[in-house]
Design an enzyme around this catalytic site. Structure first.
Site, PDB file in Angstrom:
ATOM      1  N   ASP A  97       0.860  -1.189   0.000  1.00 21.69           N
ATOM      2  CA  ASP A  97       0.000   0.000   0.000  1.00 21.69           C
ATOM      3  C   ASP A  97       0.894   1.235   0.000  1.00 21.69           C
ATOM      4  OD1 ASP A  97      -2.364   1.600   0.445  1.00 21.69           O
ATOM      5  OD2 ASP A  97      -1.761   1.729   2.542  1.00 21.69           O
ATOM      6  N   ASP A  99      -0.258   4.995   0.988  1.00 20.30           N
ATOM      7  CA  ASP A  99      -0.455   5.974   2.058  1.00 20.30           C
ATOM      8  C   ASP A  99      -0.328   5.349   3.441  1.00 20.30           C
ATOM      9  OD1 ASP A  99      -1.019   8.185   0.322  1.00 20.30           O
ATOM     10  OD2 ASP A  99      -2.976   7.299  -0.059  1.00 20.30           O
TER      11      ASP A  99
END
Length: 305
Positions: A97, A99
């Site tokens: 991922d 963020d």
């Protein structure tokens, strides 16, 4: 993750692991598992040890790890039961991922600050990442609040976005072992495209913001990358790379990452939200992505200073 014929208990934290290991050994003994002698994995910045596990039957590593989840908060460590096989270390696809995982900030929250709606958007983000809100609905609501933001604000956010500690070490070590690296984000492709170039990624996927006359319209373009799409992309990339899911490592922090964490051979919740920590296969609670390498069986002496 299939049951393993051989497994290890790994304890990772910043303090003496012995008390946590002692309690973990007692919990695992109730499941018919016995601890072997310790092997010191790291002792400088982090204290990491692992113990070989033995039992009379194949070991369900995820179930055994879940048994230890309550001890993690009590002792301030991460505990994981991991397969002691070739696939543990020999990962061929990393899916991470963006963020609050690969980078330290939440891109949409930073854009909201530029638009003057920072607090409202950040509150929605926290609830969405903890699984309290539908991801797609929450994303559309937050993007709607960005309507009218000039496109050049995205460049300002990109300029102040910082990689998480240990990110480049993790990627460099895995890439040397022949591992493809992919970013799969519920954020925005404006930022993943820049990371793709900077880090030499094999793949990157994210959502696209709609723009008209140099300003955000408050809408998205194309299919939304939600939790289900992340898991599907993981499987598609594994197929393209011709690797089994046991050779896939996935890392994320939000509820929308859980589907891909469950699909991967090793799914790691990195400094995750409370509900995500509780549900994830394995957790990592130190602010250093290179510590993931200890979960894969690397020792401190194998990592760059």
């Amino acid at each position: 993750m299939a049951a393993a014929s051989q497994a290890v208990l790994l304890c990772l934290g910043e303090s003496d692991p012995a008390p946590a290991v002692e309690r973990a050994g007692a919990v695992l003994a109730e499941a018919g598992l016995r601890l072997g002698p310790p092997r010191v994995v790291a002792s400088r910045r982090l204290r990491v040890v692992e113990h070989a596990l033995s039992g009379s039957a194949p070991i369900d590593c995820r179930s055994a790890t879940k048994r230890l989840r309550g001890l993690q908060g009590e002792f301030g460590v991460d505990l994981a039961v991991l397969p002691a096989d070739a696939a543990r270390r020999d990962k061929k696809l990393l899916v991470i991922d963006m963020d609050s995982t690969l980078v330290q900030s939440e891109g949409i929250d930073e854009l909201a600050k530029e638009a003057g709606v920072g607090e409202a958007v950040a509150a929605i983000t926290r609830r969405a990442m903890n699984g309290e809100l539908d991801f797609v609905g929450a994303l559309r609501e937050r993007v709607g609040l960005l309507r009218g933001l000039p496109v050049h604000a995205l460049e300002r956010v990109a300029a102040r976005t910082v990689l998480s500690p240990g990110a480049e070490v993790l990627i460099d070590v895995l890439r040397k072992g022949g591992c493809a690296v992919a970013v799969v984000s519920g954020g925005f492709d404006y930022f993943t495209t820049r990371l793709h170039s900077r880090l030499g990624l094999s793949y990157s996927f994210a959502n696209r913001l709609d723009v008209e006359d140099g300003r955000l319209t408050g809408r998205l373009v194309g299919e939304i990358v939600d939790g289900r799409r992340k898991a599907a992309l993981l499987e598609e990339m594994a197929s393209k790379e011709a690797v089994g899911l046991d050779r896939v490592l996935a890392i994320g922090d939000g509820a929308n990452d859980l589907p891909m964490l469950e699909r991967a051979g090793l799914g790691v919740a990195y400094n995750a939200k409370p509900k995500v920590r509780e549900a994830a296969p394995v957790t990592l609670s130190v602010p250093d992505l290179s510590a993931v390498l200890f979960l894969l069986g690397y020792s401190e002496s194998e990592l760059p200073e």
